[in-house]
Scaffold this motif. Structure first.
Motif, PDB file in Angstrom:
ATOM      1  N   HIS A   1      24.572  29.560  80.665  1.00  0.00           N
ATOM      2  CA  HIS A   1      24.307  29.726  79.224  1.00  0.00           C
ATOM      3  C   HIS A   1      24.276  31.218  78.896  1.00  0.00           C
ATOM      4  O   HIS A   1      23.584  31.993  79.553  1.00  0.00           O
ATOM      5  N   PHE A   2      25.045  31.612  77.867  1.00  0.00           N
ATOM      6  CA  PHE A   2      25.093  33.007  77.409  1.00  0.00           C
ATOM      7  C   PHE A   2      24.697  33.054  75.937  1.00  0.00           C
ATOM      8  O   PHE A   2      24.750  32.038  75.236  1.00  0.00           O
ATOM      9  N   SER A   3      24.308  34.240  75.455  1.00  0.00           N
ATOM     10  CA  SER A   3      23.886  34.310  74.058  1.00  0.00           C
ATOM     11  C   SER A   3      24.349  35.598  73.383  1.00  0.00           C
ATOM     12  O   SER A   3      24.771  36.557  74.046  1.00  0.00           O
ATOM     13  N   TRP A   4      24.307  35.551  72.055  1.00  0.00           N
ATOM     14  CA  TRP A   4      24.632  36.688  71.184  1.00  0.00           C
ATOM     15  C   TRP A   4      23.433  36.883  70.262  1.00  0.00           C
ATOM     16  O   TRP A   4      22.828  35.895  69.836  1.00  0.00           O
ATOM     17  N   LEU A   5      23.150  38.146  69.879  1.00  0.00           N
ATOM     18  CA  LEU A   5      21.946  38.404  69.081  1.00  0.00           C
ATOM     19  C   LEU A   5      22.267  39.102  67.766  1.00  0.00           C
ATOM     20  O   LEU A   5      23.148  39.958  67.697  1.00  0.00           O
ATOM     21  N   CYS A   6      21.509  38.742  66.722  1.00  0.00           N
ATOM     22  CA  CYS A   6      21.614  39.386  65.408  1.00  0.00           C
ATOM     23  C   CYS A   6      20.633  38.707  64.465  1.00  0.00           C
ATOM     24  O   CYS A   6      19.972  37.745  64.842  1.00  0.00           O
ATOM     25  N   ILE A   7      20.578  39.201  63.210  1.00  0.00           N
ATOM     26  CA  ILE A   7      19.994  38.407  62.129  1.00  0.00           C
ATOM     27  C   ILE A   7      21.177  37.848  61.351  1.00  0.00           C
ATOM     28  O   ILE A   7      22.109  38.578  61.001  1.00  0.00           O
TER      29      ILE A   7
END
Ligand SMILES: [Zn+2]
Length: 269
Positions: free
Chosen positions: A68-74
């Motif tokens: 599982h990989f992720s990306w971050l932001c609002i």
């Protein structure tokens, strides 16, 4: 069939979805930060969400054998509050070194407002300063073409962003070409009821080719299908595409884009 699911909001899904995805040949799942279905009341809510995306969800996915990989932001929907966006963006750098974080996303526009534009520029600058990949959400329906053009301009105007390190998601027939012509990647999001269905996605592939294109299900808390990508692989097969051509689109292409981040390592079955 093997595939990579490059865009799925797994925190909203049940364990059966993980089981089905693994059975269908999913080799990795990537989860961009997005709207939770309700507005969070403070930056603390985002802090906890980023912990969920980088600590807890990878552990849950691992129980089903899925990296599982992720990306971050609002996300754009909550970007109308610029002060909140500034506070959330200030939280992001300390998460960027976490082992499953691939980049900044899904940023972009929702209503194409002035405040959303300002927050989009802040995110693009954050990605440039930290040498991160970018995943972009484009608005739906009548706002899509204008929003896509505005987003491409913001990215092109930043001298430190290489277009081949940006994927513009949710493309449709009227936006896929301007994205590819800009040298960026295009993501086709598959919806079970409306917008881009599997047959429409395969139509686009047959018109525009399979270079710099990926497909995703973007499954979340709403009506969506976590198996939309392998089902589109079957649609390709039905129309006579070879196993190699299917593998190129649903496995090799996302591997090529995501592999630009050295942290994206998966076993090639
Ligand atoms: Zn999404």
């Amino acid at each position: 069939m093997r595939y990579i699911e490059p865009h799925a909001h797994m925190v909203s899904r049940v364990t059966d979805d993980y089981t089905k995805m693994t059975l269908a040949g999913c080799a990795a799942v990537c989860e961009p930060a997005f709207w939770a279905g309700f507005d969070r009341s403070s930056a603390d809510g985002f802090h906890d969400y980023f912990c969920q995306l980088t600590e807890h969800e990878p552990k849950r996915a691992a129980k089903f054998g899925l990296p599982h990989f992720s990306w971050l932001c609002i996300n754009p929907k909550e970007s109308e509050d610029v002060k909140l966006a500034e506070d959330v963006i200030a939280l992001i750098p300390k998460f960027l070194d976490r082992p499953n974080v691939l980049g900044i996303g899904e940023i972009g526009l929702n209503k194409n407002s002035r405040n959303e534009m300002r927050v989009l520029e802040m995110h693009v600058d954050l990605a440039a300063r930290h040498n991160q990949l970018i995943l972009v959400h484009t608005p739906h329906l009548e706002d899509k073409l204008k929003g896509t053009r505005l987003i491409l301009d913001v990215i092109r105007n930043h001298k430190n962003i290489q277009p081949n390190r940006v994927i513009i998601d949710h493309v449709e027939e009227h936006t896929v070409k301007i994205v590819l012509d800009a040298g960026m990647w295009a993501g086709m999001t598959l919806y079970p009821e409306s917008k881009c269905s599997p047959p429409r996605a395969v139509d686009m592939l047959e018109v525009y080719g399979d270079e710099r294109i990926w497909m995703n299900c973007a499954c979340d808390w709403g009506v969506s299908d976590p198996l939309a990508v392998p089902k589109t692989g079957l649609e390709m097969k039905k129309r006579g595409h070879t196993a190699e051509a299917i593998d190129q689109v649903i496995f090799q292409n996302p591997l090529k884009f995501l592999g630009q981040c050295p942290k994206f390592k998966i076993a090639e079955r």
